[in-house]
Scaffold this active site. Structure first.
Site, PDB file in Angstrom:
ATOM      1  N   GLY A 114      70.304  46.273  24.851  1.00 41.15           N
ATOM      2  CA  GLY A 114      70.086  44.929  25.361  1.00 41.15           C
ATOM      3  C   GLY A 114      70.006  43.939  24.208  1.00 41.15           C
ATOM      4  N   CYS A 115      70.210  42.667  24.515  1.00 43.95           N
ATOM      5  CA  CYS A 115      70.218  41.661  23.452  1.00 43.95           C
ATOM      6  C   CYS A 115      68.835  41.514  22.835  1.00 43.95           C
ATOM      7  CB  CYS A 115      70.732  40.328  23.986  1.00 43.95           C
ATOM      8  SG  CYS A 115      69.883  39.739  25.462  1.00 43.95           S
TER       9      CYS A 115
END
Lengths: 341, 341, 341, 341
Positions: free
Chosen positions: D157-158
């Site tokens: 995920g970012c």
């Protein structure tokens, strides 16, 4: 009754806002609720029934709950209604309210064009054409006296409000009109689309509906009504900018050689107008944000022989909802600036 | 030498960027540094000597340190220089470098106008008028062959780049031109002023320098050079928008009745151009951000008889610094798109 | 006199705004001018004497002309003054006005810290330390009664206003406090710098003055005054966001196990407060833009044992200028919300 | 084959991007198409089949046409696939491609959490749990060697990318972690909603999913894998900012007294990493926009005894799509930075 201000007026008119879940209707509801002599009787919505308006728009701080429109019930018994429906959907609701004796201000385009043919060319089939003759175009600076007696007011489009205020005093002399319009995203309404997504808009600027924006015939109608040449086809091109509220029109004009100076024509037209400001330089949209003002500036360009007029307003305020309240004040005999100054 | 691409070119030209602490110079320095066949020989500044460029512009990631310009020393021995000084200040620096045999690309306005009188009318007294005759206007799509042999290139203004690309192919047929230009704030440069303060710009839009922007005579010169009528006075009006990089020109034109369709003229002119895109709808400035591209779109409006051309580019890239590298590639015999594609 | 509202009050107090060319002073001038029971006696500036305020801030629509401060002349004869000078420069002006019997609200930090040592540690040498004992900290929700009798009010910093409103009711139970603050650019003031340039701010976000922001000791002072532990060192870290007005504090707390629920403590503290809103979800700064409101939301996180409080306000309004008017209303015996509701 | 870089690599791997109509997939398609040693074999979409990607994203300039995913046909015969589907929808597509021998990089959360229970607690029922054991967590700075041999990569995920890069080297010493995260709107994806409408976002800032964001267990998993305490419950709170791309994490930490200086730990960990930058002051998200870089800055605050780490990256680049290409390079034996430097 006679108030202490010496103005004959209603004590407190009861006002319905239909379609209050959209940007324009929600702001109208807020302005009515805060208005010292109006009462927000009810707010309705086609999509968010049962929610308090505050849940959709925290900053408006309106606690009223959105209801389903019931013209045969209590909503038909109000003194006045502001209808904030899309074009086409507005006409039946307006007709039903009007039939019950409710004074109506319609924010849609359904009653703005006096020619049924022009309306049906640019929009859809009209469901209440018999009412067109009763509608007054809701630009107080042009139709103040008619508005005092109106039972149905067609609130102008946001672009036409700016364009007509900028150009009507010059109309008899116009020979060529190019309007480059720039608008914030709220003008596109609350619908979430690719075009209104933050990522599509930020750090961007582009034209849209080139040669095809429906406000074009409305502007042409009003310039002709103001004495403009019958066949004046204006170029009107809107652009979407990365800002929220605000609209700037840059008008590139040619006037007849015999025309008086444009600045004088505008100064004469608006000397007594409380909501039109003639400003000394090109106005920014920020200058009029959240006001009922339209700021105008004229520049003569001797190099090209053109006259330029810049017009700035807040598309949700003077361009829509605060102008609706200005119209409502006139219809109800209240001071014109009450609740919007 | 002959590379594997079959193009005669220098192995690695040494390039100076003078005035690298401004937006345009800094980007030029970055593009030169990343260019596979250029070497960033030095960067200079009049205000930030001793600082690494990275300290001013973290995102460019250029570690070179800003020096004082020393034309009599090593800076006079480079192969080429990009000079990013303000107008007036540029001419002496350009002249000094040129006198030492350095190929110069000047980003200022000092050598763009072929008429000394016009320059001095719109700008200041010229300190090196004898060089005007040597300068080639740096728009490759118009002057590619001249640029290959040029020793001094006047890099176009950002607005003229877009305007001339949009209009030159139509020039012989133009009878009326209104250009409404919209630009991001980087066009105003790095100077911190009331006008570039975030609070002044956000949620705002306004016109500036109405009837007086200095890019006007530059556009007129190039349209006349492209076959336009001699006395065509264009209306050119820039507007400042709340965005960083990007420029959109909306051009409202009238063409002679005998003109071929504008879309055909543009298609013919740019069929082989790598950096001009003809796009099917109005371009957004976002579409060309951080590219050397200019996007053009034509709309004919039969209602008004006007032809509209929209042109979008990035004012710091195709509008200034990547176009400078494009010119540099041509001057040095490198592939035109090297380092900017 | 006794008004129809049954409140004892002045008919119309004459108010000076000193330093009205900055963002905070200009807004204060506008709020005073529109206030139904205040008269804007004069506005002064150290940089723009002779200009009408409208020329600097079109949207405030204040036509008064900026004067040089003349405490020995008419400016010493007003009833009250709002002083919007930078810290250090404020103290002498405040002292001079106070000595002439003018009630003063100081927007700077000069009289906020009760400890001279702490002030001089974080700021500069104090030029009027003898007045510290007379100053009341201008947060009405904490010092309402003292403010009614105050002759000198130290208007809180924008961050401390939000932080103290969020945390004071929890102070006796706090064991650990991290405050991550986010602010719009207007908080940095009107000075045009690299940091406030549009191009530096748009599409950016970054922390600044990490571990060193001068609002830290002010927050610690007020939490201790509210019953917090004496040596509670809070982590306070501001971040600059690409927005104009607005401030959001995200407070990550640990409370003693014996603490009542934080939501109950806040509800009890603010049940009767007109300008503190307890809202059901994390507030956006947009929700309180251009209001005197502070919106608070509490979230208990059982996973981590932390209590989170989010606080949003408009840094120029409740964070500065409308809070100054709230304080002025209290000092003058006017209804607290007059002119700012 | 052996390239001149001495790295064994494919001549040109054929790569599918499934779900290319979303922001992450579209950028992945662009990066693959421009990559010197990858071939964009096909792009697919569940919503826009038949459209060229350029029609959705003009700025990416990818002319390939979106197809329906056909794993049993040509899409099952590519060398590698990047799957950009929402969680839940990704697992079946990933499983089908993997079963046909396609190397897969999954941008969703479906294979990031090694514990099926944790996945199903925070997300939905898992449709391909048997593949969990084959998935390698795609953070090259932590799992480079495993990635070279991986057949299935779970792209992080970012927020976890930034958080794990910031904190993993400190993990053995962490005793308390608060992460205040700030993100641009592209992180919310292409879906047009009330929350992503320009009008909702501009001039606003607010927290969302407080105490409930699904990236929390992912961060905790990776900190534990890096030697962190088993039961370390971090506070992770994201905020939505008015910007497009970019993510800033402000990490407020307490470390064991015995810990070496955090700056040294990070310097040692990243001395040889090409895509992690240790910078001398708090990074702005603008500094890393459109790069595969993560910028880190450490500040020790002796007043509070806390260590602060700021981490900035571009959520669509290092936070998602360019990191996917970095992983792809590793899986295919290509130079790690090819096509993303």
């Amino acid at each position: 009754m006679l108030t202490s201000w010496g103005v004959s007026c209603v004590a407190s008119a009861r006002v319905l806002v239909a379609g209050a879940s959209g940007y324009a209707g929600a702001l109208a509801a807020r302005l009515v609720e805060r208005h010292p002599r109006l009462e927000l009787a009810a707010i309705t919505s086609r999509s968010d029934v049962g929610k308090p308006l505050r849940a959709l728009y925290a900053h408006h701080r309106v606690d009223a709950v959105l209801e389903e429109l019931d013209v045969d019930g209590p909503h038909g018994e109000v003194d006045a209604a502001i209808v904030a429906y899309p074009h086409g959907a507005a006409a039946p609701a307006v007709a039903a309210l009007h039939a019950r004796g409710v004074k109506v201000i319609d924010l849609s385009a359904d009653f703005r064009l006096r020619s049924l043919d022009t309306y049906e060319d640019w929009y859809v089939e009209h469901s209440a054409p018999e009412l067109l003759a009763h509608a007054v175009y809701g630009l107080p600076e042009r139709y103040r006296e008619e508005l005092r007696d109106a039972s149905l007011v067609a609130n102008p489009g946001c672009f036409p409000t700016a364009a007509v205020l900028a150009l009507a005093p010059l109309a008899p002399y116009l020979t060529d009109v190019v309007i480059d319009a720039k608008t914030g995203v709220s003008g596109a309404g609350r619908a979430a689309t690719d075009a209104t997504h933050f990522v599509s808009v930020t750090e961007n600027a582009k034209a849209y509906k080139v040669g095809a924006h429906r406000h074009t015939p409305e502007i042409e109608q009003e310039l002709e009504a103001a004495g403009g040449p019958a066949a004046l086809a204006i170029s009107f091109t809107p652009h979407l900018l990365p800002l929220d509220q605000g609209e700037l029109l840059s008008c590139y004009l040619r006037l007849e050689d015999s025309a008086p100076p444009a600045a004088e024509l505008l100064a004469a037209a608006y000397a007594a107008e409380p909501f039109v400001e003639l400003v000394p330089g090109p106005p920014g949209v920020r200058d009029v944000r959240e006001t009922n003002l339209c700021a105008l500036n004229v520049v003569e360009d001797p190099r090209t022989g053109r006259t330029l007029v810049f017009a700035a307003l807040d598309n949700l305020w003077k361009g829509t909802s605060s102008q609706a309240v200005q119209n409502l004040n006139l219809m109800l005999g209240l001071p014109e600036g009450e609740g919007i100054s």
